[in-house]
Design an enzyme around this catalytic site. Sequence first.
Site, PDB file in Angstrom:
ATOM      1  CG  ASP A 174       9.777  -9.873  18.767  1.00 19.36           C
ATOM      2  OD1 ASP A 174       9.831 -10.719  17.726  1.00 19.36           O
ATOM      3  OD2 ASP A 174       8.961  -9.376  19.340  1.00 19.36           O
ATOM      4  CG  ASP A 213      20.586 -19.080  30.538  1.00 18.33           C
ATOM      5  OD1 ASP A 213      20.946 -19.432  29.658  1.00 18.33           O
ATOM      6  OD2 ASP A 213      20.645 -19.248  31.744  1.00 18.33           O
ATOM      7  CG  ASP A 267       8.112 -15.799  19.077  1.00 21.78           C
ATOM      8  OD1 ASP A 267       7.914 -14.875  18.029  1.00 21.78           O
ATOM      9  OD2 ASP A 267       7.270 -15.422  19.922  1.00 21.78           O
ATOM     10  CE  LYS A 319      17.751 -22.931  31.214  1.00 27.88           C
ATOM     11  NZ  LYS A 319      18.517 -21.737  31.819  1.00 27.88           N
ATOM     12  CE1 TYR A 371       6.096 -20.185  19.496  1.00 25.74           C
ATOM     13  CE2 TYR A 371       4.401 -19.375  18.093  1.00 25.74           C
ATOM     14  CZ  TYR A 371       5.302 -19.385  19.006  1.00 25.74           C
ATOM     15  OH  TYR A 371       5.796 -18.135  19.089  1.00 25.74           O
TER      16      TYR A 371
HETATM   17  C1  IPM Z   1       5.933 -14.092  14.788  1.00 24.54           C
HETATM   18  C2  IPM Z   1       4.770 -13.868  15.760  1.00 24.54           C
HETATM   19  C3  IPM Z   1       3.757 -15.196  15.630  1.00 24.54           C
HETATM   20  C4  IPM Z   1       4.544 -16.229  16.443  1.00 24.54           C
HETATM   21  C5  IPM Z   1       2.550 -15.051  16.204  1.00 24.54           C
HETATM   22  C6  IPM Z   1       1.849 -13.838  15.673  1.00 24.54           C
HETATM   23  C7  IPM Z   1       1.575 -16.289  16.367  1.00 24.54           C
HETATM   24  O1  IPM Z   1       5.107 -13.248  16.860  1.00 24.54           O
HETATM   25  O2  IPM Z   1       5.774 -14.532  13.704  1.00 24.54           O
HETATM   26  O3  IPM Z   1       7.213 -14.107  15.380  1.00 24.54           O
HETATM   27  O4  IPM Z   1       4.611 -16.337  17.557  1.00 24.54           O
HETATM   28  O5  IPM Z   1       5.405 -17.068  15.402  1.00 24.54           O
HETATM   29 MG    MG Z   2       7.218 -13.152  17.160  1.00 26.69          MG
END
Ligand code: IPM
Ligand code: MG
Length: 372
Positions: free
Chosen positions: A254, A226, A250, A194, A145
């Site tokens: 999710d 993975d 990240d 990784k 990032y």
């Molecule tokens: C998160 C989001 C952010 C990230 C975006 C909005 C920049 O996806 O906080 O997980 O990738 O960190």
């Molecule tokens: Mg995110």
Amino acid sequence: MVIFMKLRIVSLPGDGVGPEVTRVALEVLRLVLERAGHELEVDQRLIGWAATQAEGEPLADATIAAALAADGVLLGAVGDPAADRLPPVRRPEAGILRLRSALGCYANLRPAKAYPPLVASSPLKADHVAGTDLVIVRELAGGLYYGRSREVGLGSRRKATDTETYTVNEIRRVAKVAFDLARTRRRVVTSVDKANVLSASRLWREVVIDVATEYPDVECSHMLVDRAAMELVLRSRSFDVILTSNLFGDILSDEAAGVVGSIGLLGSASLGGETAIYEPVHGSAPDLAGRDRANPFGAIVSVALMLRHSFQLEAEAVAVERALERVLVKGLRTADIAALHEAVVGTQAFGAAVLAALAGETGTVAAARSAG
Ligand code: IPM
Ligand code: MG
């Protein structure tokens, strides 16, 4: 003896559903602090697309200064389709990335828990999901990032590059957060990398192995990303603390949200810097914005994390978490967590139910305090 505090936070509702869920979360924070006798001052400012429109940039210097001076930052969400074509530095997301880095928040805690009343509505089989209770510790201030990034060339010769860099110190400090956290839990750290392909991951693994020697009471293992992605679906229960880089964290957070039922359930704490940031893991969900459809759960979980990590108000944090669970037990569901044929309530009604449940909980906390 209870010492009363005067707490000042910066609220950054942001874009999309951010303002709606932040409003509810702030009501919860206000109620809890008021009942405990603390004072709360909220300085509301702009971030993301809302800030770009009003202030010309996704995060103004004055907002950073206010956040640096505050006791905590409560953030909603950033992102708007109208900003999709902007150059990276002017995109709403740049606001959040700049905030994290300016405040020095390098450790992002993202707890994911399977709440018993929701297990049956998970997309996975209930017996796979039941009992899942893990925290992802995502490195937040470095890695892909924040690496050197550029685009050169024109037309079919365009070439884009992003780079992942980690230093020993960056890995070490976030690893320590994960191991310290594991000591308050089941004492198991899974470090995800990784290392079979990437050099930054090889350094990551070496440093984590080294840090682990300082925590002989914590079990540490290493897993390739993975495989970790698969294990999260197959055996989510087996994880306690997952320690990983910015990008992998990240993605895996999710995925963990999907496992426990909805990204609307997850809150987060970004620690290690001058001021900590608390925000739901979900995005701005522009399609739901302004329709009383968003789930405020993750924003309220973030309030609990703020009470715990920034204000050291553990009893109050637990009261918020219990109130959330009670509302689920009662059967209240926003659209994202409702099973087929289950009645759905809106953002505000869900928030009101949490406030009502909390009124009972904080009564209990206060009674326990005065008795003790
Ligand atoms: C998160 C989001 C952010 C990230 C975006 C909005 C920049 O996806 O906080 O997980 O990738 O960190
Ligand atoms: Mg995110």
